[in-house]
Scaffold this motif. Structure first.
Motif, PDB file in Angstrom:
ATOM      1  N   SER A  29       0.854  -1.136  -0.020  1.00 23.59           N
ATOM      2  CA  SER A  29       0.010   0.185  -0.161  1.00 23.59           C
ATOM      3  C   SER A  29       0.877   1.445  -0.008  1.00 23.59           C
ATOM      4  CB  SER A  29      -0.897   0.023   1.232  1.00 23.59           C
ATOM      5  OG  SER A  29      -0.135  -0.118   2.426  1.00 23.59           O
ATOM      6  N   ARG A  30       2.207   1.171   0.189  1.00 25.90           N
ATOM      7  CA  ARG A  30       3.139   2.320   0.335  1.00 25.90           C
ATOM      8  C   ARG A  30       3.493   2.582  -1.344  1.00 25.90           C
ATOM      9  NH1 ARG A  30       8.529   1.426   3.285  1.00 25.90           N
ATOM     10  NH2 ARG A  30       8.601   3.569   2.646  1.00 25.90           N
ATOM     11  N   TRP A  31       2.991   1.791  -2.424  1.00 21.24           N
ATOM     12  CA  TRP A  31       3.345   2.122  -3.689  1.00 21.24           C
ATOM     13  C   TRP A  31       2.091   2.195  -4.660  1.00 21.24           C
ATOM     14  CZ3 TRP A  31       6.742  -0.767  -0.546  1.00 21.24           C
ATOM     15  CH2 TRP A  31       8.025  -0.174  -0.385  1.00 21.24           C
ATOM     16  N   ALA A  32       2.229   3.031  -5.454  1.00 24.60           N
ATOM     17  CA  ALA A  32       1.428   2.856  -6.656  1.00 24.60           C
ATOM     18  C   ALA A  32       2.083   1.644  -7.443  1.00 24.60           C
ATOM     19  CB  ALA A  32       1.208   4.133  -7.572  1.00 24.60           C
ATOM     20  N   VAL A  33       1.305   0.725  -8.118  1.00 27.68           N
ATOM     21  CA  VAL A  33       1.799  -0.302  -8.673  1.00 27.68           C
ATOM     22  C   VAL A  33       1.317  -0.384 -10.286  1.00 27.68           C
ATOM     23  CG1 VAL A  33       1.644  -2.782  -9.124  1.00 27.68           C
ATOM     24  CG2 VAL A  33       1.752  -1.613  -6.798  1.00 27.68           C
ATOM     25  N   ILE A  50      -2.227   1.601 -10.769  1.00 26.05           N
ATOM     26  CA  ILE A  50      -3.097   1.669  -9.916  1.00 26.05           C
ATOM     27  C   ILE A  50      -2.710   2.451  -8.868  1.00 26.05           C
ATOM     28  CG2 ILE A  50      -2.913  -0.537  -8.780  1.00 26.05           C
ATOM     29  CD1 ILE A  50      -5.990  -0.500  -8.400  1.00 26.05           C
ATOM     30  N   ASN A  51      -3.291   3.541  -8.297  1.00 33.67           N
ATOM     31  CA  ASN A  51      -2.411   4.303  -7.255  1.00 33.67           C
ATOM     32  C   ASN A  51      -2.666   3.574  -5.786  1.00 33.67           C
ATOM     33  OD1 ASN A  51      -5.611   4.700  -6.536  1.00 33.67           O
ATOM     34  ND2 ASN A  51      -4.993   6.757  -6.089  1.00 33.67           N
ATOM     35  N   PHE A 101       2.090   7.463  -8.960  1.00 30.44           N
ATOM     36  CA  PHE A 101       1.232   6.844  -9.815  1.00 30.44           C
ATOM     37  C   PHE A 101       1.422   7.469 -11.253  1.00 30.44           C
ATOM     38  CE2 PHE A 101      -2.836   5.424 -11.566  1.00 30.44           C
ATOM     39  CZ  PHE A 101      -3.371   6.421 -12.144  1.00 30.44           C
ATOM     40  N   SER A 102       1.642   8.809 -11.079  1.00 31.77           N
ATOM     41  CA  SER A 102       1.611   9.668 -12.557  1.00 31.77           C
ATOM     42  C   SER A 102       2.808   9.451 -13.027  1.00 31.77           C
ATOM     43  CB  SER A 102       1.354  11.269 -11.996  1.00 31.77           C
ATOM     44  OG  SER A 102       2.417  11.548 -11.117  1.00 31.77           O
TER      45      SER A 102
END
Length: 120
Positions: A29-33, A50-51, A101-102
């Protein structure tokens, strides 16, 4: 953190597969994937992302409407649901922990990949 993909295999055109990206040694959950794919002799290409919360999803045009990314942070896992598969979707699929995410170009961790083969 280690990322491990699973769920690849051989499927006929028009079929479906769900890939999983499970994290260990850290909290995903610490990362966008992001999901990427690489066909033989080709560059690795971005498929979608996904964010961290799962509230924002992006898919490249080539898979839009056919692929869906989701995540279950309680299970420390991100998914790539693929449907209406085409032979040109054949590739090794990789998940990656993204710094943002971006910005799918800034990757902290890669998985080892899972092979998807779509027969015509």
């Amino acid at each position: 953190v280690q990322l491990v993909e699973s769920g690849g295999g051989l499927v006929q055109a028009g079929g479906s597969l769900r890939l999983s990206c499970a994290a260990s040694g850290g909290t995903i959950s610490r990362w966008a994937v992001g999901w990427f794919r690489q066909a033989p002799g080709m560059e690795r290409n971005f498929v979608g992302a996904i964010n961290r919360s799962g509230g924002r999803i992006y898919n490249e045009d080539s898979v839009k409407g056919r692929f869906t990314i989701s995540r279950d942070n309680a299970k420390n896992t991100v998914y790539l649901q693929m449907s209406s598969l085409k032979p040109e979707d054949t590739a090794s699929y990789y998940c990656a922990a993204l710094r943002r995410f971006s910005d799918p170009g800034r990757i902290d961790y890669w998985g080892q990949g899972t092979q998807v083969t779509v027969s015509s």
